[in-house]
Design a protein around this motif. Structure first.
Motif, mmCIF file in Angstrom:
data_model
loop_
_atom_site.group_PDB
_atom_site.id
_atom_site.type_symbol
_atom_site.label_atom_id
_atom_site.label_comp_id
_atom_site.label_asym_id
_atom_site.label_seq_id
_atom_site.Cartn_x
_atom_site.Cartn_y
_atom_site.Cartn_z
ATOM 1 N N GLY A 178 0.787 -1.227 0.000
ATOM 2 C CA GLY A 178 0.000 0.000 0.000
ATOM 3 C C GLY A 178 0.818 1.274 0.000
ATOM 4 O O GLY A 178 0.277 2.363 0.248
ATOM 5 N N HIS A 179 2.102 1.187 -0.263
ATOM 6 C CA HIS A 179 2.910 2.410 -0.318
ATOM 7 C C HIS A 179 2.590 3.172 -1.602
ATOM 8 O O HIS A 179 2.325 2.569 -2.648
ATOM 9 C CB HIS A 179 4.404 2.091 -0.288
ATOM 10 N N LYS A 180 2.640 4.479 -1.503
ATOM 11 C CA LYS A 180 2.381 5.313 -2.662
ATOM 12 C C LYS A 180 3.690 5.890 -3.207
ATOM 13 O O LYS A 180 4.638 6.142 -2.452
ATOM 14 C CB LYS A 180 1.435 6.452 -2.295
ATOM 15 N N ILE A 181 3.717 6.091 -4.505
ATOM 16 C CA ILE A 181 4.883 6.694 -5.148
ATOM 17 C C ILE A 181 4.673 8.196 -5.230
ATOM 18 O O ILE A 181 3.603 8.668 -5.634
ATOM 19 C CB ILE A 181 5.095 6.110 -6.561
ATOM 20 N N ARG A 182 5.688 8.945 -4.830
ATOM 21 C CA ARG A 182 5.591 10.398 -4.907
ATOM 22 C C ARG A 182 5.367 10.814 -6.366
ATOM 23 O O ARG A 182 5.934 10.211 -7.281
ATOM 24 C CB ARG A 182 6.889 11.042 -4.402
ATOM 25 N N PRO A 183 4.563 11.833 -6.599
ATOM 26 C CA PRO A 183 4.285 12.254 -7.986
ATOM 27 C C PRO A 183 5.553 12.544 -8.780
ATOM 28 O O PRO A 183 5.669 12.188 -9.949
ATOM 29 C CB PRO A 183 3.438 13.523 -7.806
ATOM 30 N N GLU A 184 6.533 13.193 -8.134
ATOM 31 C CA GLU A 184 7.754 13.552 -8.851
ATOM 32 C C GLU A 184 8.637 12.340 -9.150
ATOM 33 O O GLU A 184 9.621 12.445 -9.877
ATOM 34 C CB GLU A 184 8.567 14.586 -8.055
ATOM 35 N N ALA A 185 8.301 11.181 -8.566
ATOM 36 C CA ALA A 185 9.111 9.982 -8.779
ATOM 37 C C ALA A 185 8.424 8.977 -9.689
ATOM 38 O O ALA A 185 8.832 7.821 -9.779
ATOM 39 C CB ALA A 185 9.418 9.321 -7.432
ATOM 40 N N ARG A 186 7.376 9.408 -10.412
ATOM 41 C CA ARG A 186 6.611 8.466 -11.215
ATOM 42 C C ARG A 186 7.228 8.175 -12.583
ATOM 43 O O ARG A 186 6.752 7.325 -13.312
ATOM 44 C CB ARG A 186 5.177 8.981 -11.414
#
Length: 485
Positions: free
Chosen positions: A316-324
């Motif tokens: 359930g971890h989310k990826i930071r927008p700038e790291a997509r």
């Protein structure tokens, strides 16, 4: 040879004349415990045949022992050959011969000097094993008084620390010792080879450096010192990486393979924690992610752990927008460029040690080379107000670590060396950054070119490969080192 022994010069010979030759019963002679030869001590058939026919032509050297026998520290193989010849003399109707000998009563209780004299003798006789030589150097010098040790080291044409070098050199196997001898390594170089023998290609690289130094008729160790410093840096890097990996394993941390070494057919789903957040958008750190089943790490180029989650989506971890952005692997060209940058930075850092050692030697000499004096006078006024690394300045001037303020007074005869040392410390401050090789200033290049020209006279110093590359573009416009600054 690795431990080639020069004959002691006349001023180092024993003060008293040798005693007269006496003839001893062969049966009364035993091997002295300080005989340097410990390998292949038995006489061969050729020697036995010669002694059987002619007897011993050159007197051996012995010490009287408490039990009435005599310990042979020179010529033990000849004494054994005479014993073998005498054993069959009656059956072959030959005379039983005695052994001509110098009886050295003056050496009783002087084990170190006795072993040294035996070492000098045996080194010039065929077949003495390299291991016997280095071991004998160690044991002989340890057993001497300080005065005798000084005389012996001078006679052997060795540097200070010969005992330590001999002890270290013995870590090499017999084959490596023989190769070092064949290449012409001295005892100190053989010991240095032993120190870095585990580094990949160390022996071959040091042999090549030695050959480059030998091509210079003046001798010197400029290329050897640079290659040795680089190998030490690489070995330290390997050991630091292994230590970092070991610490993570001991802590039970899962280790991920390097990005470019993921097994074929497998997908790398891992992400650094710096690119991830919790479901609510809070940062993930080592502390709050430690309980995740996929908590893991990679080790970066600085041997520091970079914390990852092996499968962020599963937890359930989310990826930071700038790291997509997709993680594109490096192209072969990019990978090669990155690898070269890492190696060059390591080499640049390693080159500091031989450069600073050469500067120290220049400043401690009786007089400064004219080119160095002229360079220092030219730049002193402009650079005396610049920043200078106090540790470098202190080391160049001979200050011991943690000894307090840098010494700023020197004998009048060496005041130019003090001036030069300050200029040197200012230029070395310019070179302190690990990436300085990527954009060298004209002044820094002039400094390195000066050191290159000073080192060429005696081959005491040579630029490392990365230093040579860094000054290349200045060679076309600067025919004389030190003119541009």
């Amino acid at each position: 040879m690795a431990t080639s022994i020069a004959p002691p010069p006349a001023e180092l010979a024993e003060s008293d004349d040798l005693p007269p030759v006496v003839y001893l019963n062969a049966a009364d002679i035993v091997r002295d415990s300080c005989n340097a030869r410990e390998t292949d001590t038995a006489p061969d058939e050729t020697l036995i045949s010669s002694v059987t026919s002619l007897g011993i032509q050159d007197a051996i050297s012995v010490r009287p022992l408490p039990d009435g026998t005599y310990g042979a520290f020179k010529g033990w193989r000849r004494a054994q050959a005479q014993q073998a010849a005498n054993a069959t003399a009656a059956d072959e109707q030959r005379e039983v011969r005695k052994v001509p000998a110098y009886v050295r009563a003056d050496l009783v209780g002087r084990d170190g000097w006795t072993r040294f004299l035996s070492l000098v003798e045996n080194d010039h006789r065929e077949g003495m094993a390299e291991r016997d030589k280095v071991r004998s150097v160690e044991l002989a010098l340890v057993g001497m008084s300080e005065v005798e040790q000084t005389r012996a080291v001078k006679a052997l044409r060795m540097r200070r620390g010969a005992v330590k070098h001999a002890r270290t050199a013995q870590k090499l196997d017999d084959a490596a010792l023989r190769r070092a001898s064949a290449e012409g390594m001295d005892l100190e170089q053989t010991a240095q080879l032993a120190e870095v023998a585990d580094a990949p290609g160390a022996e071959r690289r040091l042999q090549n450096a030695l050959r480059r130094d030998q091509e210079k008729s003046e001798g010197g160790r400029g290329h050897w010192d640079q290659e040795m410093a680089l190998i030490k840096a690489e070995l330290a890097d390997i050991q630091a990486h292994a230590t970092a990996i070991g610490a993570l394993r001991e802590a039970g941390i899962r280790l991920l393979p390097p990005r470019n070494h993921v097994p074929f057919g497998e997908k790398d789903t891992s992400r650094p924690l710096s690119e991830l957040t919790t479901p609510l958008g809070n940062p993930l750190t080592e502390a709050n992610h430690a309980g995740c089943p996929d908590h893991s790490a990679r080790v970066d180029d600085a041997h520091q752990p970079v914390w990852h989650c092996a499968d962020p989506a599963a937890h359930g971890h989310k990826i930071r927008p700038e790291a997509r952005k997709p993680k594109n692997p490096l192209s072969p060209g990019e990978a090669a460029k990155r690898s070269n940058s890492i190696a060059s930075t390591r080499a640049w850092k390693a080159a500091r040690e031989p450069r600073h050692a050469f500067l120290t030697k220049l400043c401690r000499a009786k007089s400064l080379p004219e080119a160095a004096r002229a360079f220092a006078l030219q730049h002193f006024v402009a650079r005396c107000a610049d920043k200078r690394d106090p540790e470098v300045l202190g080391a160049i001037l001979g200050a011991k670590p943690d000894s307090g303020p840098v010494p700023l007074t020197v004998p009048k005869s060496r005041d130019t060396a003090l001036l030069f040392a300050n200029v040197a410390a200012a230029f070395e401050y310019d070179l302190r950054e690990d990436k300085a090789w990527t954009a060298l200033s004209s002044g820094a290049a002039a400094w390195l070119l000066l050191l290159e020209s000073l080192g060429q006279d005696t081959n005491d110093y040579a630029l490392s490969e990365v230093e040579d590359q860094a000054v290349t573009r200045y060679r076309t416009t600067n025919d004389t080192p030190g003119q541009t600054a």
